[in-house]
Motif scaffolding. Structure first.
Motif, mmCIF file in Angstrom:
data_model
loop_
_atom_site.group_PDB
_atom_site.id
_atom_site.type_symbol
_atom_site.label_atom_id
_atom_site.label_comp_id
_atom_site.label_asym_id
_atom_site.label_seq_id
_atom_site.Cartn_x
_atom_site.Cartn_y
_atom_site.Cartn_z
ATOM 1 N N ASN A 16 4.349 3.426 -51.624
ATOM 2 C CA ASN A 16 5.932 3.084 -52.438
ATOM 3 C C ASN A 16 6.976 4.086 -51.901
ATOM 4 O OD1 ASN A 16 6.937 3.471 -54.494
ATOM 5 N ND2 ASN A 16 7.179 5.850 -54.985
ATOM 6 N N CYS A 18 7.979 4.317 -48.360
ATOM 7 C CA CYS A 18 8.542 4.056 -46.990
ATOM 8 C C CYS A 18 8.597 2.545 -47.244
ATOM 9 C CB CYS A 18 7.956 4.782 -45.743
ATOM 10 S SG CYS A 18 7.633 5.897 -45.729
ATOM 11 N N TYR A 20 6.499 -0.207 -49.049
ATOM 12 C CA TYR A 20 7.268 -0.493 -50.248
ATOM 13 C C TYR A 20 8.518 -0.777 -49.862
ATOM 14 C CZ TYR A 20 6.692 -3.513 -54.851
ATOM 15 O OH TYR A 20 6.854 -4.048 -55.490
ATOM 16 N N ALA A 21 10.084 0.533 -50.020
ATOM 17 C CA ALA A 21 10.844 0.492 -50.129
ATOM 18 C C ALA A 21 11.811 -0.177 -48.880
ATOM 19 C CB ALA A 21 11.468 2.058 -50.053
ATOM 20 N N ALA A 23 9.601 -3.019 -47.558
ATOM 21 C CA ALA A 23 9.819 -4.059 -47.960
ATOM 22 C C ALA A 23 11.150 -4.733 -49.437
ATOM 23 C CB ALA A 23 8.678 -5.015 -48.486
ATOM 24 N N ASP A 24 11.158 -3.888 -50.262
ATOM 25 C CA ASP A 24 12.794 -4.157 -51.224
ATOM 26 C C ASP A 24 13.754 -4.523 -50.309
ATOM 27 O OD1 ASP A 24 10.724 -4.012 -52.848
ATOM 28 O OD2 ASP A 24 11.311 -2.407 -54.126
ATOM 29 N N GLY A 27 14.584 -7.578 -48.810
ATOM 30 C CA GLY A 27 14.150 -8.578 -49.831
ATOM 31 C C GLY A 27 16.077 -9.103 -50.030
ATOM 32 N N SER A 28 16.809 -7.364 -50.108
ATOM 33 C CA SER A 28 17.969 -7.490 -50.420
ATOM 34 C C SER A 28 19.096 -8.385 -49.124
ATOM 35 C CB SER A 28 18.843 -5.984 -50.741
ATOM 36 O OG SER A 28 17.651 -4.995 -50.892
ATOM 37 N N ARG A 30 17.432 -9.926 -46.965
ATOM 38 C CA ARG A 30 17.254 -12.011 -47.502
ATOM 39 C C ARG A 30 16.989 -12.045 -46.423
ATOM 40 N NH1 ARG A 30 20.047 -10.758 -52.390
ATOM 41 N NH2 ARG A 30 20.406 -11.752 -53.318
ATOM 42 N N THR A 31 15.624 -11.786 -45.842
ATOM 43 C CA THR A 31 15.284 -11.620 -44.165
ATOM 44 C C THR A 31 14.101 -12.370 -44.947
ATOM 45 O OG1 THR A 31 16.217 -9.468 -43.972
ATOM 46 C CG2 THR A 31 14.639 -10.467 -42.276
ATOM 47 N N ALA A 111 11.581 3.581 -45.244
ATOM 48 C CA ALA A 111 12.883 2.326 -46.228
ATOM 49 C C ALA A 111 13.352 2.118 -45.783
ATOM 50 C CB ALA A 111 13.259 3.647 -46.952
ATOM 51 N N SER A 112 14.706 2.414 -43.971
ATOM 52 C CA SER A 112 14.917 1.482 -43.686
ATOM 53 C C SER A 112 14.595 -0.147 -42.838
ATOM 54 C CB SER A 112 15.748 2.469 -43.402
ATOM 55 O OG SER A 112 15.418 3.313 -41.672
ATOM 56 N N GLU A 113 13.375 -0.110 -42.599
ATOM 57 C CA GLU A 113 13.079 -0.914 -41.476
ATOM 58 C C GLU A 113 13.074 -1.759 -42.339
ATOM 59 O OE1 GLU A 113 11.635 1.253 -38.318
ATOM 60 O OE2 GLU A 113 10.566 1.241 -39.895
ATOM 61 N N ARG B 110 10.523 -0.122 -58.053
ATOM 62 C CA ARG B 110 11.708 0.979 -57.634
ATOM 63 C C ARG B 110 13.266 0.699 -58.193
ATOM 64 N NH1 ARG B 110 10.448 3.854 -52.703
ATOM 65 N NH2 ARG B 110 12.537 3.629 -52.910
ATOM 66 N N GLU B 137 12.140 -9.142 -54.433
ATOM 67 C CA GLU B 137 13.058 -7.962 -53.345
ATOM 68 C C GLU B 137 11.698 -9.158 -52.419
ATOM 69 O OE1 GLU B 137 13.529 -6.530 -56.350
ATOM 70 O OE2 GLU B 137 14.914 -5.816 -55.641
ATOM 71 N N GLN B 138 10.023 -9.063 -53.337
ATOM 72 C CA GLN B 138 9.120 -9.345 -51.763
ATOM 73 C C GLN B 138 8.931 -10.644 -52.295
ATOM 74 O OE1 GLN B 138 6.865 -6.353 -51.925
ATOM 75 N NE2 GLN B 138 8.194 -4.609 -52.114
ATOM 76 N N TRP B 141 13.732 -13.928 -52.826
ATOM 77 C CA TRP B 141 14.210 -13.273 -52.183
ATOM 78 C C TRP B 141 14.013 -13.944 -50.433
ATOM 79 C CZ3 TRP B 141 17.281 -8.441 -53.643
ATOM 80 C CH2 TRP B 141 18.614 -9.025 -55.072
ATOM 81 N N VAL B 142 13.089 -13.943 -50.266
ATOM 82 C CA VAL B 142 12.078 -13.154 -49.092
ATOM 83 C C VAL B 142 11.844 -14.851 -48.330
ATOM 84 C CG1 VAL B 142 12.040 -10.876 -48.923
ATOM 85 C CG2 VAL B 142 10.365 -12.065 -49.507
ATOM 86 N N MET B 144 13.505 -17.665 -49.489
ATOM 87 C CA MET B 144 14.371 -18.776 -50.420
ATOM 88 C C MET B 144 14.654 -20.179 -50.085
ATOM 89 S SD MET B 144 17.725 -16.155 -49.614
ATOM 90 C CE MET B 144 18.655 -16.810 -51.133
ATOM 91 N N LEU B 562 17.978 4.496 -39.763
ATOM 92 C CA LEU B 562 17.564 4.674 -38.154
ATOM 93 C C LEU B 562 18.129 5.120 -37.448
ATOM 94 C CD1 LEU B 562 17.239 0.779 -37.290
ATOM 95 C CD2 LEU B 562 15.520 2.014 -37.728
ATOM 96 N N LEU B 567 18.833 9.622 -46.026
ATOM 97 C CA LEU B 567 18.878 8.725 -46.814
ATOM 98 C C LEU B 567 19.082 8.512 -47.638
ATOM 99 C CD1 LEU B 567 17.669 5.741 -45.781
ATOM 100 C CD2 LEU B 567 15.452 5.309 -46.796
#
Lengths: 141, 703
Positions: A16, A18, A20-21, A23-24, A27-28, A30-31, A111-113, B110, B137-138, B141-142, B144, B562, B567
């Motif tokens: 949850n 790392c 999952y965050a 992956a979210d 999404g935001s 748009r990768t 979570a930042s990756e 989340r 998000e999963q 958006w990924v 599209m 990173l 965070l």
């Protein structure tokens, strides 16, 4: 490689806090990445009983991705270390029963990756696609 | 003092508070799986999210598919499920269709899990009878441009969620009391502001600072932009307030050693480093009446050891017993035991006050707090890594923080800007912006350090003001003057005669005789290379997280990005919170901020950290482990696995079984992932629930 139509069934069990965050975040941002993965969220990779993964392979999964926090970054201190240990044992078990251990993958995505998550999924999908359908699928039925 | 007071209180509260209180062990579960999922009636709600989801997912196809799934009693879709009418659909659906579980296929749990849990609760179900399928998000958006793939994935995600929803149980969140005290780590301007706000709101606050004085980076600055206020003049009143506030317990020269517990009940161990000098209070505790350090400085005068003062960026000497500068709070000297030769001259000089103890050892203090704020600050990027600019190779290349000290009236030169090589007043000074920031070479930092443009403009103003005829040259990529009155300040500096050259400096060379510097750059506005001879170069070096950030954040379980900045829980909607409940961020440790933004973020963090304390109670998610005693063989493997010592073996009916202390269990499930007998029931992530999800994915779909 198998016929063009075949798409691998890949299960992702991810933590949850790392992955999952992360992956979210992908999404935001748009990768884009291939859609051939289905996600089950657990609080920590430490929750993952090796039997879950074996069950997935018995059920016919072509690949399993376990993804958690980087070492030292686990929200629950050390769950990811324990998960990683279990994955090593599980991989050798898979090899012993004649299943390619590349079908099981453990990664560490924070979570930042978000971008890394997309790379990881693409890589797992490519790897499993090149391995073809799981031999267990035929035997299991 | 802190220890005594805080320890007893919550312990007494514990047992009276709730019947299922923190200290009591969890009731043993007796095969909760037997009744699970019988007669489940699941309602599935699919969100369009405008075109966010509907643009890439065929909602109607997904809806038709969901109707065919086992246990599904009702399926609906709506433009925005999170809107009031959307939530109403859930509430009404529960009553109308006698639903036992809800699945919403929308964004990430989340983001909106709390929203829909509340709707589920309002509809009359236990809020934990809710499961979310993440198809945005999963999903959309990924993928599209892959409508087919995204739709198939959404169908599977719903099938997986329905399988789990059918097996969900009623759970009751655990309420725990919150200790009426807060911790602030770091006493720069962010930490001081946060501590003052908390203290003024009536909350006992422990302010822990690793240096011997509070004040942080801001106290090293000469002036602040764009108002040109003297930094110390506006900061010292706050420092004095912090020192005087009865609700603030200040611990300087101290570090966080260990953190245990959870929101409302953090047990924090603080290492008070051996300072070698007693405060008047400490002296009194040792029976020395009227003794302790009064900051007279007699010790400093006699000390024979000379070291560079880090506060002055090493440009001014200090002794082995020292204070950083005259305005320090608290005004207590510190012995640097790494350089002290223990000659004892200071002890003699101190005399009757008996303030110096050269045999002092580190002490450990335990405090109990409800919430914590991290205000860990920043360091300057080691700019010598950018070899081409010659920092530490050429004497007259200095960093901006060194420049601050050189131009500051209380600094090593009394405010007279001089060249380090020969002490002469410079006539031409070049400022290099983005020195190590916005650097994609892999040596520097990719981000913008945000305040260098503005302080370099201020530096240019200062030399024009102080040294008549001195010409500043500013080498820049873009001038980022985004704040209130910043752009106007930029115009002012242009009018004052600073020269702006748009171009990155490729190289700096030194004339070995004169020690003058040749700045090589490309003037991109005139499109020509240039070579400028100057007396001095100031590098506006990038900032990076302070050295101790990584260690401290891990103690609190806070993640970082990173670049190492801490965070936040959400960059826009929860910028002060972290993923660890009860831990908040203030100031630059979250990312570069100027002083106004830093203080604002500190006030935000203080407000957020005071809420649980004022509420008095917080609810914890009831994801803890339970032991299924009939399956437990008492092997005790789980006891060793638990990172929180929440599990123990107890004797029951002549055999050993595991017992969970709910207060300590954080619900990671590491025990449940191992138990060879399947005797551990992880609430909300129980083995049958997860296996049902796996089966639903791999066996339950269109084959």
């Amino acid at each position: 490689m198998a016929d063009q139509e075949w798409k691998p069934k890949i299960l992702g069990i991810i933590c949850n806090w790392c992955s999952y965050a992360g992956a979210d975040l992908a999404g935001s941002a748009r990768t884009q990445y291939p859609p051939d993965i289905r996600i089950i969220r657990v609080m920590c990779t430490g929750r993952i009983d090796p039997l879950f993964i074996l069950k997935a392979f018995v059920d016919g999964a072509d690949g399993v991705l376990v993804s958690g926090c980087h070492f030292g970054d686990c929200h629950y201190l050390e769950g990811n270390y324990k998960a990683a240990k279990r994955m090593f044992i599980l991989k050798s078990l898979l090899r012993n029963i004649g299943l390619e251990d590349k079908r099981l993958r453990m990664t560490f995505v924070s979570a930042s990756e978000g971008a890394k998550w997309a790379v990881v999924v693409k890589d797992v999908v490519d790897t499993v696609t090149s391995l073809g359908p799981s031999p267990l699928k035929e035997i299991g039925r | 003092m802190a220890e005594k007071k805080t320890r007893k209180e919550p312990a007494a509260k514990k047992d009276t508070k709730k019947p299922v209180s923190k200290a009591t062990p969890a009731p043993a579960a007796t095969s909760p799986d037997k009744e699970l999922g019988k007669g489940a009636r699941i309602g599935v709600y699919i969100c369009h999210c405008g075109t966010n989801i509907a643009g890439s997912v065929d909602i109607l196809a997904v809806q038709e598919y969901a109707k065919t799934l086992p246990n599904v009693a009702h399926v609906d879709n709506y433009q925005y499920m999170c809107s009031t009418p959307g939530q109403k659909k859930i509430e009404e659906g529960i009553k109308e269709h006698k639903l036992t579980g809800i699945v919403v296929a929308a964004c990430s749990p989340r983001l909106h899990e709390p929203t829909f849990r509340t709707a589920t609760k309002t509809g009359g179900l236990n809020p934990f009878r809710f499961e979310m399928a993440n198809i945005r998000e999963q999903g959309s958006w990924v993928h599209m441009h892959d409508r087919e793939g995204a739709t198939a994935k959404a169908k599977d995600a719903i099938r997986i969620a329905v399988a789990k929803a059918a097996l969900l149980q009623d759970l009751v969140p655990k309420s725990v009391p919150v200790t009426k005290a807060a911790l602030v780590v770091g006493a720069g301007v962010a930490g001081m502001q946060a501590a003052l706000d908390l203290a003024n709101a009536g909350i006992k606050t422990y302010l822990v600072e690793k240096s011997p004085t509070i004040g942080g980076r801001m106290s090293q600055l000469d002036k602040t932009f764009p108002t040109l206020d003297c930094s110390q003049c506006i900061l010292t009143p706050k420092m004095v307030d912090v020192g005087r506030n009865p609700n603030i317990e200040l611990m300087t020269y101290s570090e966080i050693e260990e953190v245990e517990g959870y929101i409302g009940n953090f047990d924090v161990t603080i290492r008070k480093k051996a300072r070698g000098v007693l405060t008047p209070a400490e002296a009194e505790a040792r029976g020395i009446v009227g003794g302790g350090c009064n900051g007279c400085g007699d010790c400093d005068t006699v000390c024979p050891v000379i070291k560079p003062n880090p506060f002055e960026m090493g440009m001014k000497p200090r002794k082995a017993i020292y204070i950083y500068h005259p305005q320090v709070v608290p005004l207590i000297y510190t012995v640097d035991f790494d350089s002290c030769v223990k000659c004892g001259l200071c002890v003699e000089a101190c005399g009757e006050k008996k303030a110096i103890d050269l045999e002092m050892k580190d002490e450990f203090v335990k405090v109990k707090v409800g919430t914590a704020i991290l205000a860990l600050g920043y360091d300057i990027f080691p700019i010598e890594k950018k070899d081409e600019w010659g920092y530490q190779k050429f004497e007259n290349v200095v960093t901006s923080l060194e420049f601050e000290r050189l131009i500051c009236a209380s600094g090593p030169t009394g405010g007279h800007l001089v060249r380090p090589s020969d002490g002469k007043t410079p006539k031409k000074v070049a400022f290099l912006l983005c020195a190590g920031s916005r650097d994609n070479t892999g040596v520097g930092k990719p981000y913008c350090s945000r305040f260098c443009c503005m302080y370099s403009l201020k530096h240019a103003h200062q030399i024009i003001e102080k040294i008549p005829g001195c010409q500043p040259y500013i080498f820049y990529m873009d001038i980022r003057s985004f704040g209130k009155m910043y752009e106007e300040f930029y115009y002012r500096i242009q009018d004052e005669g600073a020269k702006f050259i748009r171009g990155r400096v490729s190289n700096i060379l030194e004339d070995p005789e004169t020690k003058n510097l040749y700045v090589m750059a490309d003037d991109t506005l005139l499109d020509r290379p240039m070579k400028l001879e100057v007396d001095m170069v100031v590098l506006a070096a990038a900032v990076q997280p302070s050295a101790d950030t990584d260690r401290t954040r891990k103690l609190f379980g806070v993640s970082c990005s990173l670049d190492g900045w801490l965070l936040e829980a959400h960059p826009k909607l929860n910028p002060c919170g972290t993923t660890t409940a009860g831990v908040f961020l203030a100031g630059v440790c979250q990312g570069p901020k100027d002083i106004p933004d830093t203080v604002a973020s500190a006030e935000g963090a203080a407000s957020a950290a005071s809420i649980p304390i004022h509420m008095g109670e917080v609810e914890l998610e009831p994801y803890f482990a339970q032991c299924i005693e009939e399956k437990c063989a008492g092997c005790g493997m789980c006891v060793n696995l638990c990172p929180y010592q929440a599990l123990s073996l107890v004797e029951k009916e002549g055999r050993k079984v595991m017992q969970v202390t709910e207060a300590k269990c954080k619900g990671c499930g590491t025990c449940g992932g191992f138990c060879p007998g399947g005797a551990i029931w992880m609430q909300h992530f129980a083995t049958p629930q997860i296996v049902a999800q796996i089966d639903a994915f791999l066996l339950g779909g269109e084959q």
